[in-house]
Write a protein that holds these residues in place. Structure first.
Motif, PDB file in Angstrom:
ATOM      1  N   PRO A 293       9.434  -2.892   3.605  1.00  0.00           N
ATOM      2  CA  PRO A 293      10.204  -3.688   2.998  1.00  0.00           C
ATOM      3  C   PRO A 293      10.266  -5.212   4.172  1.00  0.00           C
ATOM      4  O   PRO A 293       9.896  -4.843   5.232  1.00  0.00           O
ATOM      5  N   ALA A 294      11.073  -6.198   3.888  1.00  0.00           N
ATOM      6  CA  ALA A 294      11.242  -7.276   4.981  1.00  0.00           C
ATOM      7  C   ALA A 294      11.920  -6.681   5.922  1.00  0.00           C
ATOM      8  O   ALA A 294      12.995  -5.985   5.621  1.00  0.00           O
ATOM      9  N   GLY A 295      11.647  -6.937   7.132  1.00  0.00           N
ATOM     10  CA  GLY A 295      12.197  -6.350   8.034  1.00  0.00           C
ATOM     11  C   GLY A 295      11.832  -5.116   8.975  1.00  0.00           C
ATOM     12  O   GLY A 295      12.228  -4.552   9.546  1.00  0.00           O
ATOM     13  N   GLY A 296      10.958  -4.640   8.009  1.00  0.00           N
ATOM     14  CA  GLY A 296      10.171  -3.227   8.138  1.00  0.00           C
ATOM     15  C   GLY A 296       9.508  -3.223   9.396  1.00  0.00           C
ATOM     16  O   GLY A 296       9.005  -4.216   9.855  1.00  0.00           O
ATOM     17  N   ALA A 297       9.636  -1.986  10.214  1.00  0.00           N
ATOM     18  CA  ALA A 297       8.950  -1.928  11.513  1.00  0.00           C
ATOM     19  C   ALA A 297       7.498  -1.092  11.487  1.00  0.00           C
ATOM     20  O   ALA A 297       7.597   0.065  10.854  1.00  0.00           O
ATOM     21  N   LEU A 298       6.549  -1.356  12.212  1.00  0.00           N
ATOM     22  CA  LEU A 298       5.318  -0.845  12.693  1.00  0.00           C
ATOM     23  C   LEU A 298       5.158  -0.654  13.962  1.00  0.00           C
ATOM     24  O   LEU A 298       5.184  -1.664  14.799  1.00  0.00           O
ATOM     25  N   ALA A 299       5.198   0.610  14.487  1.00  0.00           N
ATOM     26  CA  ALA A 299       5.190   0.933  15.933  1.00  0.00           C
ATOM     27  C   ALA A 299       3.978   1.644  16.124  1.00  0.00           C
ATOM     28  O   ALA A 299       3.519   2.785  15.648  1.00  0.00           O
ATOM     29  N   LEU A 300       3.040   1.011  17.025  1.00  0.00           N
ATOM     30  CA  LEU A 300       1.701   1.622  17.291  1.00  0.00           C
ATOM     31  C   LEU A 300       1.513   1.972  18.955  1.00  0.00           C
ATOM     32  O   LEU A 300       1.934   1.097  19.710  1.00  0.00           O
ATOM     33  N   TYR A 301       1.210   3.077  19.180  1.00  0.00           N
ATOM     34  CA  TYR A 301       1.009   3.861  20.692  1.00  0.00           C
ATOM     35  C   TYR A 301      -0.196   3.978  20.817  1.00  0.00           C
ATOM     36  O   TYR A 301      -0.807   4.681  20.135  1.00  0.00           O
ATOM     37  N   GLY A 302      -0.885   3.562  22.097  1.00  0.00           N
ATOM     38  CA  GLY A 302      -2.039   3.940  22.615  1.00  0.00           C
ATOM     39  C   GLY A 302      -2.581   2.808  23.520  1.00  0.00           C
ATOM     40  O   GLY A 302      -2.084   2.053  23.839  1.00  0.00           O
TER      41      GLY A 302
ATOM     42  N   ARG B 182      -6.848  -0.386   6.990  1.00  0.00           N
ATOM     43  CA  ARG B 182      -6.041  -0.006   5.992  1.00  0.00           C
ATOM     44  C   ARG B 182      -4.823   0.362   6.192  1.00  0.00           C
ATOM     45  O   ARG B 182      -3.812   0.088   5.306  1.00  0.00           O
ATOM     46  N   LEU B 183      -4.584   0.841   7.509  1.00  0.00           N
ATOM     47  CA  LEU B 183      -3.081   1.113   8.013  1.00  0.00           C
ATOM     48  C   LEU B 183      -2.279  -0.071   7.994  1.00  0.00           C
ATOM     49  O   LEU B 183      -1.209  -0.048   7.395  1.00  0.00           O
ATOM     50  N   PHE B 184      -2.693  -1.112   8.568  1.00  0.00           N
ATOM     51  CA  PHE B 184      -2.033  -2.397   8.305  1.00  0.00           C
ATOM     52  C   PHE B 184      -1.683  -2.770   6.982  1.00  0.00           C
ATOM     53  O   PHE B 184      -0.672  -3.527   6.709  1.00  0.00           O
ATOM     54  N   ALA B 185      -2.674  -2.822   6.232  1.00  0.00           N
ATOM     55  CA  ALA B 185      -2.806  -2.992   4.812  1.00  0.00           C
ATOM     56  C   ALA B 185      -1.786  -2.391   4.097  1.00  0.00           C
ATOM     57  O   ALA B 185      -0.952  -3.087   3.174  1.00  0.00           O
ATOM     58  N   LEU B 186      -1.722  -1.058   4.226  1.00  0.00           N
ATOM     59  CA  LEU B 186      -0.672  -0.166   3.517  1.00  0.00           C
ATOM     60  C   LEU B 186       0.784  -0.662   4.065  1.00  0.00           C
ATOM     61  O   LEU B 186       1.703  -0.859   3.292  1.00  0.00           O
ATOM     62  N   ALA B 187       0.874  -0.684   5.528  1.00  0.00           N
ATOM     63  CA  ALA B 187       2.151  -0.909   6.008  1.00  0.00           C
ATOM     64  C   ALA B 187       2.847  -2.281   5.403  1.00  0.00           C
ATOM     65  O   ALA B 187       3.889  -2.775   5.038  1.00  0.00           O
ATOM     66  N   GLY B 188       1.937  -3.378   5.662  1.00  0.00           N
ATOM     67  CA  GLY B 188       2.070  -4.559   5.262  1.00  0.00           C
ATOM     68  C   GLY B 188       2.547  -4.863   3.598  1.00  0.00           C
ATOM     69  O   GLY B 188       3.315  -5.555   3.144  1.00  0.00           O
ATOM     70  N   ALA B 189       1.904  -4.046   2.815  1.00  0.00           N
ATOM     71  CA  ALA B 189       2.133  -4.036   1.293  1.00  0.00           C
ATOM     72  C   ALA B 189       3.348  -3.269   1.118  1.00  0.00           C
ATOM     73  O   ALA B 189       3.958  -3.519   0.071  1.00  0.00           O
ATOM     74  N   HIS B 190       3.734  -2.219   1.468  1.00  0.00           N
ATOM     75  CA  HIS B 190       4.898  -1.324   1.152  1.00  0.00           C
ATOM     76  C   HIS B 190       6.004  -1.406   2.051  1.00  0.00           C
ATOM     77  O   HIS B 190       7.131  -1.116   1.516  1.00  0.00           O
TER      78      HIS B 190
END
Length: 212
Positions: A134-143, A124-132
Protein backbone atom coordinates in the motif's frame (compact mmCIF):
# COMPACT_ATOMS: atom_id res chain seq x y z
CA UNK A 1 32.37 -20.10 1.97
CA UNK A 2 31.10 -22.92 4.20
CA UNK A 3 30.36 -22.02 7.80
CA UNK A 4 31.26 -24.01 10.94
CA UNK A 5 28.25 -25.40 12.73
CA UNK A 6 28.01 -24.79 16.50
CA UNK A 7 28.39 -28.03 18.40
CA UNK A 8 25.35 -27.32 20.59
CA UNK A 9 22.95 -26.75 17.69
CA UNK A 10 20.51 -29.63 17.01
CA UNK A 11 20.99 -31.26 13.61
CA UNK A 12 17.38 -30.42 12.72
CA UNK A 13 18.20 -26.69 12.67
CA UNK A 14 20.00 -25.27 9.63
CA UNK A 15 22.50 -22.60 10.59
CA UNK A 16 23.93 -19.43 9.09
CA UNK A 17 26.68 -17.63 10.98
CA UNK A 18 25.96 -14.52 8.90
CA UNK A 19 22.41 -14.44 10.31
CA UNK A 20 23.78 -14.64 13.84
CA UNK A 21 26.21 -11.83 13.12
CA UNK A 22 23.85 -9.37 11.42
CA UNK A 23 20.52 -9.77 13.18
CA UNK A 24 21.09 -7.19 15.94
CA UNK A 25 22.26 -4.39 13.56
CA UNK A 26 19.36 -5.15 11.20
CA UNK A 27 16.87 -5.07 14.06
CA UNK A 28 18.06 -1.61 15.11
CA UNK A 29 17.09 -0.30 11.65
CA UNK A 30 13.83 -2.25 11.38
CA UNK A 31 12.63 -0.91 14.72
CA UNK A 32 12.49 2.49 13.04
CA UNK A 33 11.67 1.54 9.43
CA UNK A 34 8.84 -0.81 10.46
CA UNK A 35 7.60 1.21 13.45
CA UNK A 36 4.33 2.01 11.65
CA UNK A 37 3.99 -1.35 9.86
CA UNK A 38 1.70 -4.20 10.92
CA UNK A 39 2.27 -7.19 8.59
CA UNK A 40 5.70 -8.02 7.17
CA UNK A 41 6.37 -10.55 4.44
CA UNK A 42 9.90 -11.94 4.62
CA UNK A 43 10.98 -13.04 1.14
CA UNK A 44 13.59 -15.77 1.21
CA UNK A 45 13.54 -16.72 4.89
CA UNK A 46 16.42 -19.17 4.36
CA UNK A 47 17.30 -20.97 7.56
CA UNK A 48 14.50 -19.25 9.49
CA UNK A 49 16.87 -17.64 11.99
CA UNK A 50 15.90 -14.07 11.14
CA UNK A 51 12.20 -14.69 11.68
CA UNK A 52 12.60 -16.21 15.13
CA UNK A 53 14.87 -13.33 16.16
CA UNK A 54 12.90 -10.41 14.75
CA UNK A 55 9.32 -11.48 15.53
CA UNK A 56 9.49 -11.38 19.35
CA UNK A 57 11.49 -8.15 19.21
CA UNK A 58 8.94 -6.47 16.93
CA UNK A 59 5.79 -7.54 18.80
CA UNK A 60 3.59 -4.87 17.19
CA UNK A 61 3.64 -6.66 13.84
CA UNK A 62 3.04 -10.08 12.29
CA UNK A 63 6.15 -11.65 10.73
CA UNK A 64 5.26 -13.92 7.80
CA UNK A 65 8.08 -16.14 6.56
CA UNK A 66 8.29 -17.48 3.00
CA UNK A 67 10.70 -19.40 0.79
CA UNK A 68 11.06 -22.28 -1.63
CA UNK A 69 9.50 -25.51 -0.39
CA UNK A 70 12.89 -27.15 0.17
CA UNK A 71 13.68 -24.64 2.93
CA UNK A 72 10.39 -24.98 4.80
CA UNK A 73 11.44 -27.89 7.07
CA UNK A 74 14.36 -25.91 8.47
CA UNK A 75 12.26 -22.77 8.94
CA UNK A 76 9.56 -24.78 10.72
CA UNK A 77 12.18 -26.42 12.94
CA UNK A 78 13.52 -23.03 14.07
CA UNK A 79 9.98 -21.82 14.73
CA UNK A 80 9.20 -24.94 16.76
CA UNK A 81 12.32 -24.37 18.84
CA UNK A 82 11.68 -20.63 19.27
CA UNK A 83 7.93 -19.96 18.94
CA UNK A 84 6.44 -16.48 18.99
CA UNK A 85 2.75 -15.56 18.82
CA UNK A 86 3.31 -13.13 15.92
CA UNK A 87 5.52 -15.47 13.86
CA UNK A 88 3.90 -17.34 10.97
CA UNK A 89 4.81 -20.65 9.32
CA UNK A 90 6.46 -20.31 5.91
CA UNK A 91 4.45 -19.73 2.75
CA UNK A 92 5.58 -21.06 -0.61
CA UNK A 93 7.07 -18.16 -2.56
CA UNK A 94 9.18 -18.68 -5.67
CA UNK A 95 10.05 -15.44 -7.43
CA UNK A 96 10.25 -17.39 -10.67
CA UNK A 97 6.50 -17.87 -10.76
CA UNK A 98 4.58 -17.65 -7.50
CA UNK A 99 1.78 -15.13 -7.16
CA UNK A 100 1.84 -12.57 -4.35
CA UNK A 101 0.59 -14.41 -1.26
CA UNK A 102 -2.70 -13.60 0.40
CA UNK A 103 -2.39 -11.16 3.27
CA UNK A 104 -2.56 -7.46 4.03
CA UNK A 105 1.21 -7.00 3.93
CA UNK A 106 2.40 -3.44 4.37
CA UNK A 107 6.12 -4.23 4.47
CA UNK A 108 8.61 -6.62 2.85
CA UNK A 109 11.95 -7.72 4.25
CA UNK A 110 14.54 -9.71 2.31
CA UNK A 111 18.10 -10.51 3.35
CA UNK A 112 20.89 -11.84 1.15
CA UNK A 113 18.67 -12.57 -1.82
CA UNK A 114 19.48 -9.98 -4.50
CA UNK A 115 22.99 -11.34 -5.05
CA UNK A 116 21.87 -14.97 -4.96
CA UNK A 117 18.92 -14.98 -7.38
CA UNK A 118 19.16 -14.06 -11.06
CA UNK A 119 18.57 -10.42 -12.00
CA UNK A 120 15.12 -11.09 -13.55
CA UNK A 121 14.02 -12.40 -10.14
CA UNK A 122 15.31 -9.24 -8.45
CA UNK A 123 13.22 -7.31 -10.95
CA UNK A 124 10.17 -9.42 -10.11
CA UNK A 125 10.65 -8.85 -6.39
CA UNK A 126 10.44 -5.11 -6.96
CA UNK A 127 7.53 -5.49 -9.37
CA UNK A 128 5.54 -7.52 -6.83
CA UNK A 129 6.34 -5.17 -3.96
CA UNK A 130 5.51 -2.12 -6.02
CA UNK A 131 2.23 -3.60 -7.18
CA UNK A 132 0.99 -4.95 -3.85
CA UNK A 133 2.36 -2.80 -1.03
CA UNK A 134 0.00 0.00 0.00
CA UNK A 135 0.99 3.66 -0.10
CA UNK A 136 3.64 4.14 2.56
CA UNK A 137 4.56 0.46 2.46
CA UNK A 138 8.21 -0.35 3.16
CA UNK A 139 10.69 -2.64 1.42
CA UNK A 140 13.90 -3.40 3.33
CA UNK A 141 16.77 -5.16 1.52
CA UNK A 142 19.90 -6.38 3.28
CA UNK A 143 23.11 -7.45 1.60
CA UNK A 144 26.26 -6.29 -0.19
CA UNK A 145 26.04 -3.76 -3.02
CA UNK A 146 28.51 -2.12 -5.39
CA UNK A 147 28.70 1.69 -5.59
CA UNK A 148 29.78 3.64 -8.64
CA UNK A 149 30.43 0.35 -10.44
CA UNK A 150 33.06 -0.72 -7.88
CA UNK A 151 33.31 -3.21 -5.05
CA UNK A 152 33.38 -1.64 -1.61
CA UNK A 153 35.97 -4.10 -0.28
CA UNK A 154 38.33 -6.85 -1.35
CA UNK A 155 36.19 -9.33 0.56
CA UNK A 156 33.14 -8.36 -1.49
CA UNK A 157 35.19 -8.76 -4.68
CA UNK A 158 36.19 -12.27 -3.62
CA UNK A 159 32.61 -13.08 -2.60
CA UNK A 160 31.30 -11.94 -5.98
CA UNK A 161 33.82 -14.17 -7.78
CA UNK A 162 32.73 -17.12 -5.64
CA UNK A 163 29.06 -16.39 -6.35
CA UNK A 164 29.57 -16.21 -10.12
CA UNK A 165 31.64 -19.39 -10.16
CA UNK A 166 28.80 -21.12 -8.33
CA UNK A 167 26.07 -19.58 -10.53
CA UNK A 168 26.88 -17.18 -13.38
CA UNK A 169 23.45 -15.51 -12.98
CA UNK A 170 24.21 -14.38 -9.42
CA UNK A 171 26.56 -11.67 -8.17
CA UNK A 172 26.66 -8.49 -6.11
CA UNK A 173 24.30 -5.93 -7.65
CA UNK A 174 24.96 -2.27 -8.30
CA UNK A 175 23.32 0.10 -5.83
CA UNK A 176 22.38 2.48 -8.66
CA UNK A 177 20.58 -0.30 -10.56
CA UNK A 178 18.64 -1.26 -7.44
CA UNK A 179 17.59 2.34 -6.79
CA UNK A 180 16.52 2.75 -10.45
CA UNK A 181 14.48 -0.44 -10.16
CA UNK A 182 12.77 1.02 -7.12
CA UNK A 183 11.91 4.21 -9.00
CA UNK A 184 10.45 2.11 -11.82
CA UNK A 185 8.03 0.52 -9.36
CA UNK A 186 7.16 3.57 -7.24
CA UNK A 187 9.52 2.56 -4.43
CA UNK A 188 11.65 5.53 -3.40
CA UNK A 189 14.89 5.01 -1.50
CA UNK A 190 14.33 6.32 2.01
CA UNK A 191 17.57 5.25 3.73
CA UNK A 192 20.87 3.56 2.94
CA UNK A 193 22.21 2.12 6.18
CA UNK A 194 25.77 0.88 6.65
CA UNK A 195 25.95 -2.59 8.19
CA UNK A 196 28.84 -4.72 9.47
CA UNK A 197 31.03 -6.76 7.09
CA UNK A 198 30.59 -4.37 4.14
CA UNK A 199 26.84 -4.89 3.88
CA UNK A 200 24.00 -2.36 3.60
CA UNK A 201 20.34 -2.22 4.58
CA UNK A 202 18.35 -0.30 1.98
CA UNK A 203 14.88 0.92 2.95
CA UNK A 204 12.41 1.88 0.21
CA UNK A 205 9.00 3.44 0.70
CA UNK A 206 6.12 3.14 -1.74
CA UNK A 207 5.00 6.55 -2.84
CA UNK A 208 6.70 9.65 -1.47
CA UNK A 209 9.23 9.07 1.33
CA UNK A 210 7.79 9.35 4.82
CA UNK A 211 7.58 12.95 5.97
CA UNK A 212 7.73 14.36 2.43
Amino acid sequence: MTEPRPDHLPSSLPFSQACENNQAPILAVLQQAFADRRQVLEVGSGTGQHGVYFAPRLPHLVWQTSDLAENHPGIRAWQAAHPAPNLRAPLLLDLAGSAWPDGAFDAVFSANTTHIVAWPLVQRLFALAGAHLPAGGALALYGPFNYGGSFTSDSNRAFDAWLRQRDARSGIRHFEDIVALGVEHDLALEADNAMPANNRLLVFRRGAPAGA
